[in-house]
Design an enzyme around this catalytic site. Structure first.
Site, mmCIF file in Angstrom:
data_model
loop_
_atom_site.group_PDB
_atom_site.id
_atom_site.type_symbol
_atom_site.label_atom_id
_atom_site.label_comp_id
_atom_site.label_asym_id
_atom_site.label_seq_id
_atom_site.Cartn_x
_atom_site.Cartn_y
_atom_site.Cartn_z
ATOM 1 N N ASN A 7 -19.506 -27.967 2.494
ATOM 2 C CA ASN A 7 -19.067 -27.379 1.232
ATOM 3 C C ASN A 7 -18.447 -26.025 1.554
ATOM 4 O O ASN A 7 -19.153 -25.048 1.811
ATOM 5 C CB ASN A 7 -20.297 -27.226 0.318
ATOM 6 C CG ASN A 7 -19.937 -26.683 -1.050
ATOM 7 O OD1 ASN A 7 -18.785 -26.316 -1.299
ATOM 8 N ND2 ASN A 7 -20.918 -26.608 -1.925
ATOM 9 N N ARG A 88 -17.224 -31.608 -0.051
ATOM 10 C CA ARG A 88 -17.224 -31.393 -1.498
ATOM 11 C C ARG A 88 -15.914 -30.725 -1.895
ATOM 12 O O ARG A 88 -15.525 -29.704 -1.313
ATOM 13 C CB ARG A 88 -18.390 -30.487 -1.876
ATOM 14 C CG ARG A 88 -18.400 -30.162 -3.341
ATOM 15 C CD ARG A 88 -19.624 -29.361 -3.720
ATOM 16 N NE ARG A 88 -19.682 -29.231 -5.154
ATOM 17 C CZ ARG A 88 -19.861 -28.082 -5.782
ATOM 18 N NH1 ARG A 88 -20.028 -26.963 -5.115
ATOM 19 N NH2 ARG A 88 -19.893 -28.050 -7.096
ATOM 20 N N HIS A 177 -19.472 -30.536 -11.857
ATOM 21 C CA HIS A 177 -20.850 -30.927 -11.492
ATOM 22 C C HIS A 177 -20.998 -32.442 -11.542
ATOM 23 O O HIS A 177 -22.108 -32.954 -11.699
ATOM 24 C CB HIS A 177 -21.919 -30.334 -12.443
ATOM 25 C CG HIS A 177 -22.107 -28.853 -12.333
ATOM 26 N ND1 HIS A 177 -22.545 -28.093 -13.402
ATOM 27 C CD2 HIS A 177 -21.940 -27.998 -11.293
ATOM 28 C CE1 HIS A 177 -22.641 -26.832 -13.022
ATOM 29 N NE2 HIS A 177 -22.268 -26.753 -11.756
#
Ligand code: AMP
Length: 413
Positions: A7, A88, A177
């Protein structure tokens, strides 16, 4: 097999080596303050935590330092059967509805979406480029924060503004999210021994960032974040919903620049703006000391949250499960109690004894008679990314593993 989940932020790289089948984190770490005078790198493996504070000029140097620590502290990546690297990515725009294998074209497309997520997508792209260079023999997969909401009904994804302007500039609600909302809504069905297809679920992802979603039969039908992760609930430092005319007023009459308004709403608002603290633990301490600003911050936070629970109850018609997740949702029993207090007429009956305390494992916190089952389900975005990365790599025939108990065969997502 294992998956390295990465990430990349603008000045940080968080990573975790995940066992996608067992679900455990084998090793994890974070590189911080990339490009600053003092960098920092923390790597944890086998109960050992190693911290380095050398300057880290760029993401490539950061990832190289991470790989060196894997060599030095372990585990040895070469013998860890790394079948994929999962990245991500915050914004998939209107383009990406599922996780995809990284190709040069995919990287270019993610970069092209950058105007919609100027703080996040360029950093994600840098991380992907660097990781592909340093780990060229493993398939790389990107998992988008927006993908779960790609199929939102048009009535939910459309802002009521001029259609041509909206279309030209990509102005619509994307939601964020998504990895967490997807994972939690599926896992909670399994936990309750129900088919996800049969359940209407409200997921409250309450962390430093916060968002709510309404999920019908496994598909998201509404979510609180919009074109960017600023819309919706009150957050640690973000305002959530405000009248858009506030922005016009601040620029036209108060002399704030576009960047100043951006900074105000994203970093100096929410709990931080109202109480000076964005962490709920500090907020509760202030309230205990009689701080009125902190009490108001909590009141505003809870009021907004309850409005969304009510709205999503109307969107779904029938709510089978209400789930609390992320840092606040999992740990703060006061927030859970206040969010649901007095909502018995809507079918929500929290059990104060079951609700008490922090929840490290999935826990039902409602009474048996509650029409809606209220659950605390810890989210695990790294595991969700790892499992999706394996699915994509396997579908492309790139993992060399096709066992019957693979996550894809077991129906995980
Ligand atoms: P996340 O973004 O999911 O990591 O959540 C971070 C937030 O969770 C923090 O800013 C706190 O507000 C909240 N949090 C973490 N631990 C606790 C705790 N023990 N009690 C209350 N809130 C907590």
């Amino acid at each position: 097999m294992t998956v390295l989940v990465v990430n990349s932020g603008s000045s940080s790289i968080k990573y975790q080596l995940v066992d996608p089948v067992g679900g455990g984190a084998i090793a994890s770490g974070v590189v911080e303050r990339i490009g600053e005078e003092t960098g920092s790198l923390t790597h944890t493996f086998g109960g050992r935590k190693v911290t380095r504070t050398d300057p880290i000029p760029d993401h490539a140097a950061g990832l190289r330092a991470v790989l060196a620590l894997f060599d030095e502290v372990g585990p040895d990546l070469a013998s860890s059967d790394v079948v994929a690297v999962g990245h991500r990515v915050v914004h998939g725009g209107s383009v990406f509805s599922t996780p995809v294998l990284v190709t040069d074209e995919v990287v270019d497309q993610i970069e092209a979406i950058s105007p919609l997520a100027p703080l996040h997508n360029p950093a994600n792209v840098t991380g992907i480029r660097v990781a592909r260079e340093l780990l060229p023999d493993v398939p790389h997969v990107v998992v988008f924060d927006t993908a779960f909401f790609h199929g939102l009904p048009e009535a939910a994804s459309t802002y009521a503004i001029d259609r041509d302007v909206a279309r030209e500039h990509g102005v619509r609600r994307y939601g964020f999210h998504g990895t967490s909302h997807h994972y939690v809504s599926r896992q909670v069905a399994q936990f309750l021994g129900r088919r996800v297809e049969d359940l209407n679920t409200i997921v409250l992802h309450l962390g430093n960032g916060a968002s709510a979603s309404a999920v019908r039969g496994g598909h998201a039908v509404e979510t609180s974040m919009g074109m960017t992760p600023l819309e919706g609930l009150v957050m640690g430092t973000r305002s959530g919903d405000v009248d858009p005319a506030v922005l016009i007023h601040l620029q036209r009459n108060a002399g704030l620049s576009v960047d100043e308004v951006d900074d105000l709403l994203n970093r100096r608002s929410g709990l931080k703006g109202l109480a000076g603290e964005n962490d709920f633990r500090a907020l509760h301490d202030l309230i205990s000391d009689g701080d009125e600003g902190a009490q108001l911050a909590l009141d505003v936070y809870i009021h907004r949250l309850r409005k969304y629970i009510g709205a999503y109850t109307a969107v779904l018609g029938r709510v089978d499960v209400l789930v609390f997740t992320a840092g606040v949702g999992e740990n703060d029993d006061v927030v859970r109690a206040l969010a649901t207090a007095g909502l018995e007429p809507l079918g929500l009956e929290l059990d104060p004894n079951l609700n008490a305390g922090r929840k490290k494992a999935p826990t039902i916190v409602s009474r048996d008679v509650s029409r809606t089952t209220i659950v605390v389900y810890p989210t695990n975005e790294e595991l969700a990314i790892a499992r999706q990365a394996v699915e994509v790599a396997e579908a492309a025939g790139l993992t060399g593993e096709e066992s019957d108990d693979s996550p894809a065969a077991a129906g995980h997502a």
